[in-house]
Design a protein around this motif. Structure first.
Motif, PDB file in Angstrom:
ATOM      1  N   ILE A  61      -9.514   0.964  -6.037  1.00 47.95           N
ATOM      2  CA  ILE A  61      -9.066   1.300  -4.687  1.00 47.95           C
ATOM      3  C   ILE A  61      -8.085   2.461  -4.812  1.00 47.95           C
ATOM      4  N   VAL A  62      -8.419   3.565  -4.163  1.00 45.29           N
ATOM      5  CA  VAL A  62      -7.611   4.782  -4.222  1.00 45.29           C
ATOM      6  C   VAL A  62      -7.065   5.062  -2.829  1.00 45.29           C
ATOM      7  N   ILE A  63      -5.751   5.182  -2.721  1.00 49.79           N
ATOM      8  CA  ILE A  63      -5.097   5.469  -1.443  1.00 49.79           C
ATOM      9  C   ILE A  63      -4.273   6.734  -1.590  1.00 49.79           C
ATOM     10  N   VAL A  64      -4.574   7.726  -0.760  1.00 46.98           N
ATOM     11  CA  VAL A  64      -3.822   8.983  -0.736  1.00 46.98           C
ATOM     12  C   VAL A  64      -3.233   9.126   0.660  1.00 46.98           C
ATOM     13  N   MET A  65      -1.921   9.225   0.743  1.00 49.53           N
ATOM     14  CA  MET A  65      -1.260   9.229   2.044  1.00 49.53           C
ATOM     15  C   MET A  65       0.002  10.086   1.997  1.00 49.53           C
ATOM     16  N   ARG A  66       0.557  10.346   3.155  1.00 53.25           N
ATOM     17  CA  ARG A  66       1.808  11.105   3.208  1.00 53.25           C
ATOM     18  C   ARG A  66       2.959  10.211   2.746  1.00 53.25           C
ATOM     19  N   GLU A  67       3.780  10.715   1.838  1.00 53.62           N
ATOM     20  CA  GLU A  67       4.852   9.909   1.247  1.00 53.62           C
ATOM     21  C   GLU A  67       5.833   9.421   2.295  1.00 53.62           C
ATOM     22  N   GLU A  68       6.179  10.250   3.248  1.00 53.26           N
ATOM     23  CA  GLU A  68       7.203   9.886   4.217  1.00 53.26           C
ATOM     24  C   GLU A  68       6.790   8.715   5.109  1.00 53.26           C
ATOM     25  N   TYR A  69       5.490   8.431   5.200  1.00 55.95           N
ATOM     26  CA  TYR A  69       5.052   7.299   6.019  1.00 55.95           C
ATOM     27  C   TYR A  69       5.518   5.970   5.443  1.00 55.95           C
ATOM     28  N   LEU A  70       5.833   5.929   4.167  1.00 53.46           N
ATOM     29  CA  LEU A  70       6.351   4.695   3.569  1.00 53.46           C
ATOM     30  C   LEU A  70       7.681   4.294   4.191  1.00 53.46           C
ATOM     31  N   GLU A  71       8.395   5.272   4.741  1.00 50.70           N
ATOM     32  CA  GLU A  71       9.683   5.018   5.387  1.00 50.70           C
ATOM     33  C   GLU A  71       9.614   5.139   6.901  1.00 50.70           C
ATOM     34  N   HIS A  72       8.773   6.024   7.411  1.00 51.71           N
ATOM     35  CA  HIS A  72       8.780   6.326   8.837  1.00 51.71           C
ATOM     36  C   HIS A  72       7.859   5.435   9.660  1.00 51.71           C
ATOM     37  N   VAL A  73       6.884   4.802   9.043  1.00 56.48           N
ATOM     38  CA  VAL A  73       5.962   3.922   9.772  1.00 56.48           C
ATOM     39  C   VAL A  73       6.465   2.488   9.641  1.00 56.48           C
ATOM     40  N   SER A  74       6.746   1.864  10.778  1.00 55.31           N
ATOM     41  CA  SER A  74       7.384   0.540  10.745  1.00 55.31           C
ATOM     42  C   SER A  74       6.515  -0.510  10.056  1.00 55.31           C
ATOM     43  N   ASP A  75       5.191  -0.384  10.159  1.00 57.82           N
ATOM     44  CA  ASP A  75       4.321  -1.365   9.521  1.00 57.82           C
ATOM     45  C   ASP A  75       4.306  -1.225   8.000  1.00 57.82           C
ATOM     46  N   TYR A  76       4.773  -0.085   7.500  1.00 62.98           N
ATOM     47  CA  TYR A  76       4.770   0.160   6.050  1.00 62.98           C
ATOM     48  C   TYR A  76       6.148   0.028   5.420  1.00 62.98           C
ATOM     49  N   LYS A  77       7.202   0.342   6.179  1.00 67.63           N
ATOM     50  CA  LYS A  77       8.542   0.349   5.604  1.00 67.63           C
ATOM     51  C   LYS A  77       8.934  -1.034   5.101  1.00 67.63           C
ATOM     52  N   ASN A  78       9.263  -1.094   3.835  1.00 68.16           N
ATOM     53  CA  ASN A  78       9.639  -2.350   3.169  1.00 68.16           C
ATOM     54  C   ASN A  78       8.545  -3.414   3.254  1.00 68.16           C
ATOM     55  N   LYS A  79       7.311  -2.989   3.497  1.00 67.11           N
ATOM     56  CA  LYS A  79       6.193  -3.931   3.613  1.00 67.11           C
ATOM     57  C   LYS A  79       5.007  -3.537   2.739  1.00 67.11           C
ATOM     58  N   LEU A  80       4.610  -2.276   2.805  1.00 66.51           N
ATOM     59  CA  LEU A  80       3.379  -1.866   2.127  1.00 66.51           C
ATOM     60  C   LEU A  80       3.496  -1.981   0.609  1.00 66.51           C
ATOM     61  N   GLU A  81       4.497  -1.355   0.034  1.00 65.24           N
ATOM     62  CA  GLU A  81       4.623  -1.429  -1.424  1.00 65.24           C
ATOM     63  C   GLU A  81       4.990  -2.838  -1.909  1.00 65.24           C
ATOM     64  N   PRO A  82       5.836  -3.592  -1.193  1.00 68.35           N
ATOM     65  CA  PRO A  82       6.043  -4.983  -1.611  1.00 68.35           C
ATOM     66  C   PRO A  82       4.749  -5.802  -1.597  1.00 68.35           C
TER      67      PRO A  82
END
Length: 240
Positions: free
Chosen positions: A183-204
């Motif tokens: 599974i390959v995911i390429v995305m904008r880095e800042e979305y890890l912090e700026h998108v509420s569904d991803y912040k402190n959720k996606l990488e955990p």
């Protein structure tokens, strides 16, 4: 980040492009921002992309000089599959008008399916004649009409963002990829912090899925100037 801050950030980026004297970049950035504005729903995203595709501006606005996601994802997949690519079965998630499918075809892949929720995008992608199947649906927590262990790899180039693919969709990606597949995911880095569904959720969640034995993280790296001069981040996982 609240809506006002998002607007200010977008304005500053547009001003940066304007100062460089490229009004086309300003228009393209503004158009792309509209698909990622705070609070946008998944249905609104799909409708927005259909309208954008039907305007015949999408491929101009997100040309390779502004958006490198498909090229980056293709390079990753080619490293994972250095030969015998004709028989490698790939799902292009959030396929759009077929940027990634085209790049994969050039590299010898011949079994490519595309998934996208926007009918306008699907119709544009169909004209490329590089996809075996095109499915108009969302990648989400919902179980898709795919058998388990169908694909050798699933790839996302640019499909992450506000109102786009939710965190919970990772489970469905894992389900449809074969054991030992990628599974390959390429995305904008800042979305890890700026998108509420991803912040402190996606990488955990990614880490939790690794600890629970669903997959192994092979790579996480930052790529410069992924889109509109913003850095991107690449995640590569191998299904257990």
């Amino acid at each position: 980040m609240d809506f006002l801050q998002e607007q200010v950030m977008a304005s500053e980026k547009a001003r940066h492009f304007a100062e460089k004297g490229n009004q086309k970049d300003v228009a393209a950035y503004t158009q792309n921002y509209g698909a990622h504005r705070e609070g946008i729903s998944m249905k609104e995203v799909a409708d927005y992309y259909t309208e954008w595709a039907n305007s015949n501006r999408y491929e101009v606005d997100l040309g390779p000089e502004r958006y490198r996601g498909p090229k980056i994802a293709t390079d990753c997949l080619c490293e994972l599959f250095p030969d015998n690519r004709e028989g490698v079965k790939i799902l292009d998630i959030a396929a759009g008008t077929g940027f990634l499918g085209e790049e994969l075809w050039k590299k010898g892949y011949r079994s490519i399916d595309g998934l996208d929720p926007a009918e306008g995008m699907i119709e544009a992608a169909r004209k490329k004649n590089v996809y075996t199947n095109l499915i108009c649906d969302f990648m989400s927590e919902k179980k898709l009409d795919f058998d388990e262990d169908t694909y050798d790899a699933a790839a996302i180039a640019g499909g992450m963002g506000e109102g786009h693919i939710p965190c919970g969709a990772l489970y469905e990606m894992i389900r449809i990829v074969k054991p030992g597949g990628y599974i390959v995911i390429v995305m904008r880095e800042e979305y890890l912090e700026h998108v509420s569904d991803y912040k402190n959720k996606l990488e955990p969640l990614m880490k939790e899925l690794e600890l629970s034995g669903h997959w192994i993280k092979l790579e996480r790296r930052i790529v410069p100037k992924y889109s509109f001069e913003n850095n991107g981040v690449v995640f590569i996982f191998k299904k257990c």
